[in-house]
Scaffold this motif. Sequence first.
Motif, PDB file in Angstrom:
ATOM      1  N   VAL A 125       0.857  -1.187   0.000  1.00 46.53           N
ATOM      2  CA  VAL A 125       0.000   0.000   0.000  1.00 46.53           C
ATOM      3  C   VAL A 125       0.896   1.240   0.000  1.00 46.53           C
ATOM      4  O   VAL A 125       1.768   1.382   0.848  1.00 46.53           O
ATOM      5  CB  VAL A 125      -0.933   0.023   1.234  1.00 46.53           C
ATOM      6  CG1 VAL A 125      -1.734   1.319   1.269  1.00 46.53           C
ATOM      7  CG2 VAL A 125      -1.869  -1.182   1.200  1.00 46.53           C
ATOM      8  N   ILE A 126       0.680   2.120  -0.957  1.00 48.23           N
ATOM      9  CA  ILE A 126       1.479   3.341  -1.071  1.00 48.23           C
ATOM     10  C   ILE A 126       0.767   4.511  -0.397  1.00 48.23           C
ATOM     11  O   ILE A 126       1.277   5.144   0.514  1.00 48.23           O
ATOM     12  CB  ILE A 126       1.773   3.670  -2.542  1.00 48.23           C
ATOM     13  CG1 ILE A 126       2.475   2.489  -3.222  1.00 48.23           C
ATOM     14  CG2 ILE A 126       2.618   4.935  -2.642  1.00 48.23           C
ATOM     15  CD1 ILE A 126       3.828   2.153  -2.657  1.00 48.23           C
ATOM     16  N   ARG A 141      -0.621  -3.149  -4.973  1.00 52.12           N
ATOM     17  CA  ARG A 141       0.023  -3.695  -6.176  1.00 52.12           C
ATOM     18  C   ARG A 141       0.302  -5.185  -6.034  1.00 52.12           C
ATOM     19  O   ARG A 141       0.443  -5.889  -7.041  1.00 52.12           O
ATOM     20  CB  ARG A 141       1.328  -2.922  -6.442  1.00 52.12           C
ATOM     21  CG  ARG A 141       2.123  -3.381  -7.656  1.00 52.12           C
ATOM     22  CD  ARG A 141       1.352  -3.159  -8.949  1.00 52.12           C
ATOM     23  NE  ARG A 141       2.130  -3.615 -10.087  1.00 52.12           N
ATOM     24  CZ  ARG A 141       2.186  -4.865 -10.539  1.00 52.12           C
ATOM     25  NH1 ARG A 141       1.488  -5.804  -9.916  1.00 52.12           N
ATOM     26  NH2 ARG A 141       2.914  -5.177 -11.581  1.00 52.12           N
ATOM     27  N   GLY A 142       0.436  -5.674  -4.808  1.00 50.89           N
ATOM     28  CA  GLY A 142       0.641  -7.101  -4.599  1.00 50.89           C
ATOM     29  C   GLY A 142       2.076  -7.563  -4.712  1.00 50.89           C
ATOM     30  O   GLY A 142       2.345  -8.763  -4.703  1.00 50.89           O
ATOM     31  N   ILE A 143       3.022  -6.621  -4.806  1.00 51.52           N
ATOM     32  CA  ILE A 143       4.441  -6.954  -4.952  1.00 51.52           C
ATOM     33  C   ILE A 143       5.214  -6.468  -3.734  1.00 51.52           C
ATOM     34  O   ILE A 143       5.007  -5.346  -3.258  1.00 51.52           O
ATOM     35  CB  ILE A 143       5.023  -6.337  -6.231  1.00 51.52           C
ATOM     36  CG1 ILE A 143       4.455  -7.052  -7.459  1.00 51.52           C
ATOM     37  CG2 ILE A 143       6.547  -6.407  -6.248  1.00 51.52           C
ATOM     38  CD1 ILE A 143       4.912  -6.474  -8.769  1.00 51.52           C
ATOM     39  N   ILE A 144       6.128  -7.290  -3.219  1.00 52.13           N
ATOM     40  CA  ILE A 144       6.975  -6.894  -2.095  1.00 52.13           C
ATOM     41  C   ILE A 144       8.436  -6.851  -2.539  1.00 52.13           C
ATOM     42  O   ILE A 144       8.770  -7.287  -3.641  1.00 52.13           O
ATOM     43  CB  ILE A 144       6.810  -7.846  -0.893  1.00 52.13           C
ATOM     44  CG1 ILE A 144       7.234  -9.268  -1.261  1.00 52.13           C
ATOM     45  CG2 ILE A 144       5.365  -7.835  -0.405  1.00 52.13           C
ATOM     46  CD1 ILE A 144       7.281 -10.222  -0.082  1.00 52.13           C
ATOM     47  N   PRO A 156      -2.954  -7.549  -8.147  1.00 56.13           N
ATOM     48  CA  PRO A 156      -3.246  -6.179  -7.709  1.00 56.13           C
ATOM     49  C   PRO A 156      -4.731  -6.030  -7.428  1.00 56.13           C
ATOM     50  O   PRO A 156      -5.564  -6.671  -8.078  1.00 56.13           O
ATOM     51  CB  PRO A 156      -2.802  -5.319  -8.898  1.00 56.13           C
ATOM     52  CG  PRO A 156      -2.823  -6.231 -10.071  1.00 56.13           C
ATOM     53  CD  PRO A 156      -2.450  -7.581  -9.542  1.00 56.13           C
ATOM     54  N   LYS A 157      -5.059  -5.171  -6.460  1.00 53.82           N
ATOM     55  CA  LYS A 157      -6.467  -5.054  -6.081  1.00 53.82           C
ATOM     56  C   LYS A 157      -6.751  -3.718  -5.411  1.00 53.82           C
ATOM     57  O   LYS A 157      -5.845  -3.013  -4.963  1.00 53.82           O
ATOM     58  CB  LYS A 157      -6.849  -6.189  -5.136  1.00 53.82           C
ATOM     59  CG  LYS A 157      -6.053  -6.210  -3.824  1.00 53.82           C
ATOM     60  CD  LYS A 157      -6.389  -7.446  -3.000  1.00 53.82           C
ATOM     61  CE  LYS A 157      -5.546  -7.531  -1.734  1.00 53.82           C
ATOM     62  NZ  LYS A 157      -5.836  -8.756  -0.955  1.00 53.82           N
ATOM     63  N   ILE A 158      -8.026  -3.408  -5.357  1.00 55.14           N
ATOM     64  CA  ILE A 158      -8.539  -2.310  -4.537  1.00 55.14           C
ATOM     65  C   ILE A 158      -9.298  -2.930  -3.379  1.00 55.14           C
ATOM     66  O   ILE A 158     -10.105  -3.848  -3.577  1.00 55.14           O
ATOM     67  CB  ILE A 158      -9.458  -1.378  -5.350  1.00 55.14           C
ATOM     68  CG1 ILE A 158      -8.641  -0.579  -6.361  1.00 55.14           C
ATOM     69  CG2 ILE A 158     -10.233  -0.437  -4.427  1.00 55.14           C
ATOM     70  CD1 ILE A 158      -9.480   0.310  -7.257  1.00 55.14           C
ATOM     71  N   GLN A 159      -9.017  -2.454  -2.196  1.00 61.40           N
ATOM     72  CA  GLN A 159      -9.693  -2.989  -1.014  1.00 61.40           C
ATOM     73  C   GLN A 159     -10.325  -1.830  -0.245  1.00 61.40           C
ATOM     74  O   GLN A 159      -9.709  -0.786  -0.057  1.00 61.40           O
ATOM     75  CB  GLN A 159      -8.698  -3.760  -0.137  1.00 61.40           C
ATOM     76  CG  GLN A 159      -9.367  -4.676   0.866  1.00 61.40           C
ATOM     77  CD  GLN A 159      -8.471  -5.858   1.241  1.00 61.40           C
ATOM     78  OE1 GLN A 159      -7.797  -6.415   0.398  1.00 61.40           O
ATOM     79  NE2 GLN A 159      -8.475  -6.238   2.513  1.00 61.40           N
ATOM     80  N   PHE A 184       3.097   0.802 -10.939  1.00 63.05           N
ATOM     81  CA  PHE A 184       3.368   1.219  -9.562  1.00 63.05           C
ATOM     82  C   PHE A 184       2.280   2.209  -9.166  1.00 63.05           C
ATOM     83  O   PHE A 184       2.180   3.291  -9.741  1.00 63.05           O
ATOM     84  CB  PHE A 184       4.752   1.875  -9.478  1.00 63.05           C
ATOM     85  CG  PHE A 184       5.226   2.144  -8.079  1.00 63.05           C
ATOM     86  CD1 PHE A 184       6.090   1.257  -7.451  1.00 63.05           C
ATOM     87  CD2 PHE A 184       4.832   3.271  -7.387  1.00 63.05           C
ATOM     88  CE1 PHE A 184       6.541   1.500  -6.162  1.00 63.05           C
ATOM     89  CE2 PHE A 184       5.271   3.529  -6.105  1.00 63.05           C
ATOM     90  CZ  PHE A 184       6.130   2.643  -5.485  1.00 63.05           C
ATOM     91  N   PHE A 185       1.437   1.835  -8.216  1.00 66.68           N
ATOM     92  CA  PHE A 185       0.306   2.673  -7.833  1.00 66.68           C
ATOM     93  C   PHE A 185       0.779   3.832  -6.958  1.00 66.68           C
ATOM     94  O   PHE A 185       1.272   3.612  -5.850  1.00 66.68           O
ATOM     95  CB  PHE A 185      -0.750   1.852  -7.093  1.00 66.68           C
ATOM     96  CG  PHE A 185      -1.318   0.720  -7.910  1.00 66.68           C
ATOM     97  CD1 PHE A 185      -1.330   0.771  -9.283  1.00 66.68           C
ATOM     98  CD2 PHE A 185      -1.847  -0.401  -7.294  1.00 66.68           C
ATOM     99  CE1 PHE A 185      -1.854  -0.264 -10.050  1.00 66.68           C
ATOM    100  CE2 PHE A 185      -2.375  -1.452  -8.035  1.00 66.68           C
ATOM    101  CZ  PHE A 185      -2.373  -1.376  -9.415  1.00 66.68           C
TER     102      PHE A 185
END
Length: 418
Positions: A125-126, A141-144, A156-159, A184-185
């Motif tokens: 989460v940015i 984005r789902g990436i670490i 990737p998702k919106i929550q 990259f969000f």
Amino acid sequence: MEVFIKTTIIFFFITYSRCMRSKLEEVFSWKIIDFDFPSIEKREIAIKNKSFIPENNQLMGLEVWKNKLFVSLPPWRTGLAATLAFIDLDHISEIEGKSPKLKPYPNWETHDLRNSTKGNKLANVIRLNVDHCGRLWVADRGIINIMGSRDRIHSPKIQIFDAETDEVLKVYNIPDDMINDYSFFGSIVADVSTSDCAKAYAYVSDLRANALFVYSLEQDDMWRVEHHFFHFEPLSGNYIVGDVNFQWTDGIIGISLSPEQADGYKILYFCPMSSTRLFAVSTRIIQNNTIDWSSWNNTDIYYQFEVIGNRGAFMQSTTSTIDSESGIMFYTLLCQDTIACWNPKNEYSINGQGVIARDKKTLSYPNDVKVDKNGILWVLSNRLHQFVFTGQNFSDINFRIFRVPVHEAIRGTVCEKN
């Protein structure tokens, strides 16, 4: 160009002498980030197995809802305890003082990525946004390990969360064909009807892929908006923050919404990271999912986007926020260690923007600004340039959160006029 840069420096020298740094009340500050683990033993285990590396936990975004101060922590490197956390403003111990430990939001399980298929996990989460209906929106984005191996944890998702009860209200998985490997969000902004919470949109900026994602909650659908104005400007890709000089090519990042206009829609203001210009488009345009946004030869749509103005050389901005009552925009000026403002009744130019605060120490890399529902401006600085390029000094304060009432912030600036 040399004359233009000199004019910029003179302008900020003059406005800085008028700026009262005491306008910003420093609420919290940390040398290094720590979390409120369930027990001392679990914290020690996390440090031992390197699932928690305190030096790698960096504050990035913030949002406020009632007694909750939300913060985001992107997984730049390994050892992130949680990518979304909060501080209970009503319950801060005297021992912690101005450096409280963070609580994972909504719980520890959401950030336990060892079993990423179990439950609704959060990985990356940015920034975040709370709407007037009390819902917290995040784009993940789902990436670490962004600066390393870039491991993908989930799609990737919106929550969406209920900020009051912490319940998960909605999870929308973004189709893979809408993003690319570089996506990259940068920011997320919720656009909600004043009379119907179900009529809501979310706008998500993709600063690496130069795109804007539009999600309709009512339709449960998303589309990708593209435009030339989303790209970086080559002459604005050079940064000097403190004593660190670097170059970035990031596109659209900062997005903010005006109050509702006469036609019932709002104005979406946006700027690329590596740019000094502000652009705008009516939400009437971007909410239209019948437009062929992938076409680079759509002249009619091209001219629906406007150039609002130019801030001046070395005035790149990370993000912006707009006070819903006054319509005044607040934004960061990265290379100037500055929080600035703009009244839409004024020209968007060097002389048309006001300085709220400027400090090369406490505002070194101002990274996020938000106006809450009570008309309070919140500011976060994090020295990210040092973390990325030179390394942070953890014996010194690296992270700060400030606040100031909007009417106090603009007092004595050009934003107060007209």
